[in-house]
Structure formats: structure tokens, C-alpha cells
Design a protein around this motif. Structure first.
Motif, short mmCIF file in Angstrom:
data_model
loop_
_atom_site.label_atom_id
_atom_site.label_comp_id
_atom_site.label_asym_id
_atom_site.label_seq_id
_atom_site.Cartn_x
_atom_site.Cartn_y
_atom_site.Cartn_z
N MET A 124 27.72 -32.49 46.59
CA MET A 124 27.40 -32.60 45.10
C MET A 124 27.47 -31.04 44.67
O MET A 124 26.69 -30.39 45.32
CB MET A 124 25.92 -33.12 44.97
CG MET A 124 25.86 -33.49 43.51
SD MET A 124 26.83 -34.35 42.58
CE MET A 124 26.58 -35.95 43.17
N GLN A 153 20.85 -35.01 44.64
CA GLN A 153 20.02 -33.67 44.60
C GLN A 153 18.72 -33.95 43.87
O GLN A 153 18.72 -34.53 42.95
CB GLN A 153 20.70 -32.57 43.67
CG GLN A 153 21.87 -32.01 44.19
CD GLN A 153 22.97 -31.49 43.31
OE1 GLN A 153 23.03 -32.04 42.05
NE2 GLN A 153 23.70 -30.46 43.55
N ARG A 179 23.40 -38.03 51.71
CA ARG A 179 22.79 -36.78 52.02
C ARG A 179 21.54 -36.26 50.95
O ARG A 179 22.11 -36.31 49.65
CB ARG A 179 23.49 -35.84 52.43
CG ARG A 179 22.85 -34.30 52.86
CD ARG A 179 23.78 -33.10 52.64
NE ARG A 179 24.85 -33.18 53.48
CZ ARG A 179 25.79 -32.57 53.41
NH1 ARG A 179 26.16 -31.77 52.20
NH2 ARG A 179 27.19 -32.78 54.11
N LYS A 182 17.63 -30.73 48.19
CA LYS A 182 16.92 -30.17 46.92
C LYS A 182 17.83 -30.22 45.74
O LYS A 182 17.66 -30.28 44.77
CB LYS A 182 15.89 -29.14 47.24
CG LYS A 182 15.00 -29.24 48.30
CD LYS A 182 14.05 -28.05 48.28
CE LYS A 182 12.73 -28.30 49.09
NZ LYS A 182 11.86 -27.29 49.30
N GLY A 183 19.04 -29.40 45.99
CA GLY A 183 19.99 -28.91 45.28
C GLY A 183 19.85 -27.38 45.01
O GLY A 183 18.83 -26.80 45.31
N ILE A 184 21.17 -26.60 44.97
CA ILE A 184 21.19 -25.43 45.13
C ILE A 184 21.50 -24.57 44.07
O ILE A 184 21.51 -23.48 43.87
CB ILE A 184 22.23 -24.93 46.43
CG1 ILE A 184 21.87 -23.85 46.99
CG2 ILE A 184 23.54 -25.04 45.73
CD1 ILE A 184 22.46 -23.60 48.32
N THR A 221 16.88 -30.59 54.85
CA THR A 221 16.19 -29.60 54.42
C THR A 221 15.74 -28.98 55.64
O THR A 221 15.77 -29.20 56.79
CB THR A 221 14.89 -30.44 53.95
OG1 THR A 221 14.08 -29.28 53.48
CG2 THR A 221 14.12 -31.25 54.78
N HIS A 222 15.32 -27.54 55.16
CA HIS A 222 14.77 -26.70 56.31
C HIS A 222 13.21 -26.56 56.01
O HIS A 222 12.55 -25.57 56.49
CB HIS A 222 15.32 -25.31 56.41
CG HIS A 222 16.77 -25.35 56.00
ND1 HIS A 222 17.53 -25.26 54.85
CD2 HIS A 222 17.76 -25.86 56.99
CE1 HIS A 222 18.67 -25.41 55.27
NE2 HIS A 222 18.86 -25.66 56.43
C1 LIG Z 1 23.20 -29.98 55.52
C2 LIG Z 1 23.04 -29.43 54.14
C3 LIG Z 1 23.97 -29.87 53.05
C4 LIG Z 1 23.76 -29.29 51.64
N1 LIG Z 1 24.53 -29.78 50.73
C5 LIG Z 1 24.30 -29.37 49.66
C6 LIG Z 1 25.13 -30.12 48.66
O1 LIG Z 1 26.00 -30.85 48.56
N2 LIG Z 1 24.89 -29.55 47.29
C7 LIG Z 1 23.52 -28.77 47.16
O2 LIG Z 1 23.29 -28.59 45.71
N3 LIG Z 1 23.01 -28.32 47.90
C8 LIG Z 1 23.25 -28.54 49.28
N4 LIG Z 1 22.51 -28.22 50.17
C9 LIG Z 1 21.31 -26.92 49.91
C10 LIG Z 1 19.97 -27.72 49.41
O3 LIG Z 1 20.20 -28.25 48.17
C11 LIG Z 1 19.34 -26.57 49.54
O4 LIG Z 1 19.39 -25.52 48.57
C12 LIG Z 1 18.86 -25.87 50.75
O5 LIG Z 1 18.93 -26.73 51.86
C13 LIG Z 1 17.32 -25.18 50.70
O6 LIG Z 1 16.35 -26.04 50.53
P1 LIG Z 1 15.36 -26.56 51.65
O7 LIG Z 1 15.14 -27.93 51.36
O8 LIG Z 1 15.97 -25.94 52.96
O9 LIG Z 1 14.14 -25.85 50.98
P2 LIG Z 1 13.56 -24.54 50.59
O10 LIG Z 1 12.03 -24.83 49.88
O11 LIG Z 1 14.41 -23.90 49.96
O12 LIG Z 1 13.19 -23.75 52.05
C14 LIG Z 1 12.45 -24.01 52.98
C15 LIG Z 1 12.52 -22.87 53.91
O13 LIG Z 1 13.56 -22.97 54.74
C16 LIG Z 1 14.30 -21.76 55.07
N5 LIG Z 1 15.49 -21.48 54.23
C17 LIG Z 1 16.07 -22.51 53.34
N6 LIG Z 1 17.47 -22.06 53.03
C18 LIG Z 1 17.50 -20.94 53.63
C19 LIG Z 1 18.65 -19.98 53.88
N7 LIG Z 1 19.92 -20.32 53.05
N8 LIG Z 1 18.78 -19.00 54.66
C20 LIG Z 1 17.54 -18.51 55.21
N9 LIG Z 1 16.50 -19.51 55.20
C21 LIG Z 1 16.53 -20.59 54.56
C22 LIG Z 1 13.06 -20.89 54.45
O14 LIG Z 1 12.49 -20.19 55.53
C23 LIG Z 1 12.55 -21.39 53.34
O15 LIG Z 1 11.10 -21.06 53.26
C24 LIG Z 1 22.47 -28.63 51.53
C25 LIG Z 1 21.55 -28.37 52.50
C26 LIG Z 1 21.76 -28.65 53.79
C27 LIG Z 1 20.68 -28.28 54.71
#
Ligand SMILES: Cc1cc2nc3c(=O)[nH]c(=O)nc-3n(C[C@H](O)[C@H](O)[C@H](O)COP(=O)(O)OP(=O)(O)OC[C@H]3O[C@@H](n4cnc5c(N)ncnc54)[C@H](O)[C@@H]3O)c2cc1C
Length: 303
Positions: A124, A153, A179, A182-184, A221-222
Motif C-alpha cells: 500500500m 495501514q 498485511r 502502521k503505514g509509512i 511490525t517491529h
Molecule cells: C514487512 C513489512 C512490510 C511493510 N509494507 C508497507 C507497505 O506496504 N506500506 C506502508 O505504508 N508501510 C509498510 N511497512 C512499514 C510500516 O508501515 C511502518 O512504517 C514500519 O514497519 C515501522 O512501524 P513499526 O510497526 O515497526 O513501529 P514503530 O513504532 O515505527 O517502530 C517500533 C520500533 O521498531 C524499530 N524500527 C522500526 N522501523 C525501523 C527501521 N526502518 N529501522 C530501524 N529500526 C526500526 C525501532 O526500534 C522502533 O522503536 C511495512 C513494514 C513491514 C515490517
């Protein structure tokens, strides 16, 4: 503040310099490198989803070239025996230039994956793409029920309604597959949640709806509190392993990743690769300037 400044100026640095730390997050420039990384992850019982880097295109010739790259990737990855599927970004196939051309390209990719009983995930993108990407998914899911999934998202206010709006495509034989992330992208306040707590609350609400309704979900998510919230919901609904998996980005929070795998949950890693890694990396840094600390480490550790 310092990290933010570096993230802002980094796109103007030499590519080789940026690669020093980017190599932790990108599997490489070539398919061979992506295959090597995927095999390594597979050997740890981790699945992958392969993504060819490169998002916004200026003309439809680029869309054609991107399609070809995916068709080749599928062929090579299947031949190599990789345990994995594929992720595509519709703007790479011309979504915002000609949505019919985009549909035809992605349809060809899904058909190719389907010929191997495999699967294409439609990533997305930002909000001008949301409705278009849902429509695209609906069309493809109708023709290839088991071979295509969509990302949603949690930060968008519309998301739960979007999920419910697709529920007619869910069935016990071939569940819908989302999937959930959160959304990026940076979205206007009118249409998106901004606060960490609010986003997490809606993430778990969306997740609960999917798990309660037997929709397959990739929990992407992480964020540890979300992972723990997901564990609780999986227990609450006694969700079988074939209806969920965890997903993370290559190189991010490997310790949390391994702990989830060690608890016996399925894990899939998003493995980006390709010549266009430079744009991907500088964008990632703007999203998460803390990553800049890794550059500094890279300078010291790698000379
Ligand atoms: C498999 C996968 C596919 C995705 N596909 C999409 C998509 O199609 N469209 C979209 O809009 N978004 C996508 N995303 C990105 C997602 O929307 C988030 O922006 C991203 O995963 C960070 O959110 P979080 O849930 O990890 O939480 P957060 O609160 O952002 O992060 C939690 C913790 O994880 C760690 N962390 C998170 N991101 C990173 C990074 N890049 N580098 C280092 N440490 C980090 C940090 O320690 C942070 O404190 C995807 C993410 C994943 C895992």
C-alpha cells in the motif's frame, strides 16, 4: 536533531558512503544477492517476500521494464527453490499514469506467480493510491483467489471500513490475505491518526477484526507492544498457524524477530533489492533518523 540533519543531507552524499550502512537493510543490487540472503533466511526457517526497489516512474516504458524484472525474478526464485513470495508497488507499473496498463502488468505478474502456486502482495502506497489499490486488488482477487493479497495501514482512519468492505471476498477455502502495518507515508491529519498510542490502538482493533473473522494476516511490525498485543489476540481466538504470520523488514530488530521465531510463530522478512537502493535508503532514513546512528557506526567499524 543531529540525526535528522544528517538524514536530510544524506541524499547528497556519495553512493558508496551511503552503502556503508545501507547494506544492513538492502540485500544487494542483483537478483543473485537477493537469492543468497533469502536462502540464508530460509535456513533459519524464515520465509521472505522479495521486492524489487524502485517506486515512482515517469513513463510507461519504465513500467514495462519493471514488469519484466519481476517476471524474471519469479522464474529465478522458483528455480532456486526460495521459500518466499513477492511484493509489488503499483506505482512502479504506472498506477498514477494509466491504471489499466498498471492492472495488465500486475495481472501478468500474478498469473506468473499463480502458475507456481505462489503469491503476490500488493504493497500500500500513499493516500492518493489507496482507493485505486483496493480496486486493483479486488479485481485480481476475483480472478486469482489464492494468489494475491493487499496491505492495509492502521494509521488511516478509513482502514477498518476498507477491510470490512472487502469481507465479501473472504471464504474459509480461500481467506482474504492482508498485511497489516502502521503505514509509512506522511498523511494529512484529516485522514490519519498521528499519535503513537492512537495508531497502536487502531492497529490492534484492525488485527482483532481480521483474526476474529478468519482473515489471513501478516502482522508487520517491529513494535514490541504490538507484537505482545498480537500474541494475546492469537491466544484469545485460538488462531491456527495457517491464518497468520509475523512480518519484518530485512535488517530491522533481528533480536525481536528471532525471539518470535523461537516461540514457534511463522515469520516472513521483506527483502528489498535492486539498483535503485539509493532512493529507498535515503527515504528510510527520513522516516527513522535514528537509523543514522548506524551510519556513524559504519564509519567507525568499516573504516
Ligand atoms: C514487512 C513489512 C512490510 C511493510 N509494507 C508497507 C507497505 O506496504 N506500506 C506502508 O505504508 N508501510 C509498510 N511497512 C512499514 C510500516 O508501515 C511502518 O512504517 C514500519 O514497519 C515501522 O512501524 P513499526 O510497526 O515497526 O513501529 P514503530 O513504532 O515505527 O517502530 C517500533 C520500533 O521498531 C524499530 N524500527 C522500526 N522501523 C525501523 C527501521 N526502518 N529501522 C530501524 N529500526 C526500526 C525501532 O526500534 C522502533 O522503536 C511495512 C513494514 C513491514 C515490517
Amino acid at each position: 536533531m543531529f540525526n535528522k540533519l544528517i538524514a536530510a543531507i544524506l541524499p547528497y552524499f556519495p553512493k558508496k558512503f551511503v552503502w556503508l550502512f545501507s547494506s544492513s537493510y538492502i540485500s544487494g543490487e542483483t537478483v543473485d544477492e537477493a537469492m543468497r540472503v533469502s536462502k540464508e533466511l530460509n535456513s533459519k526457517k524464515i520465509n521472505v517476500t522479495l521486492d524489487v526497489l524502485g517506486e515512482f516512474i515517469k513513463n510507461l516504458d519504465e513500467a514495462e521494464a519493471n514488469k519484466k524484472e519481476y517476471l524474471d525474478l519469479i522464474e529465478i526464485s522458483q528455480r532456486t527453490g526460495i521459500d518466499g513470495n513477492y511484493s509489488v508497488k503499483p506505482t512502479s507499473f504506472g498506477l498514477l499514469i494509466d491504471k489499466e496498463v498498471c492492472y495488465k502488468h500486475i495481472r501478468e505478474i500474478v498469473a506468473k506467480a499463480a502458475s507456481y502456486n505462489n503469491f503476490i502482495r500488493i504493497d500500500m502506497e500513499d493516500s492518493p493510491c489507496t482507493t485505486l489499490e483496493i480496486e486493483l486488488f479486488r479485481r485480481l482477487k476475483t480472478e486469482f483467489p489464492a494468489n494475491v493479497g493487499l496491505v492495509v495501514q492502521a494509521y488511516l482512519k478509513r482502514t477498518l471500513d476498507d477491510i470490512k468492505g472487502l469481507a465479501d471476498l473472504n471464504s474459509p477455502e480461500v481467506p482474504l490475505s492482508f498485511r497489516l502495518c502502521k503505514g509509512i507515508y506522511v498523511e494529512p491529519e484529516a485522514i490519519s491518526y498521528k499519535k503513537y498510542e492512537e495508531i497502536n490502538e487502531h492497529y490492534l482493533e484492525d488485527l482483532e477484526y481480521m483474526l476474529a473473522n478468519k482473515i489471513h494476516v501478516g502482522i508487520a511490525t517491529h513494535d514490541k507492544p504490538l507484537v505482545e498485543g498480537a500474541f494475546e489476540l492469537i491466544r484469545k481466538y485460538n488462531v491456527p498457524k495457517n491464518l497468520y504470520e509475523f512480518q519484518m523488514l530485512y535488517g530491522v530488530t533481528p533480536k525481536l524477530r528471532d525471539s518470535i521465531v523461537n516461540e514457534g510463530h511463522n515469520m516472513r522478512i521483506y527483502v528489498p533489492f535492486g539498483e535503485k537502493w539509493f532512493g529507498y535508503c535515503t527515504r528510510r532514513m527520513k522516516e527513522n533518523p535514528r537509523m543514522v546512528q548506524d551510519i556513524i557506526k559504519a564509519i567507525f567499524y568499516k573504516g
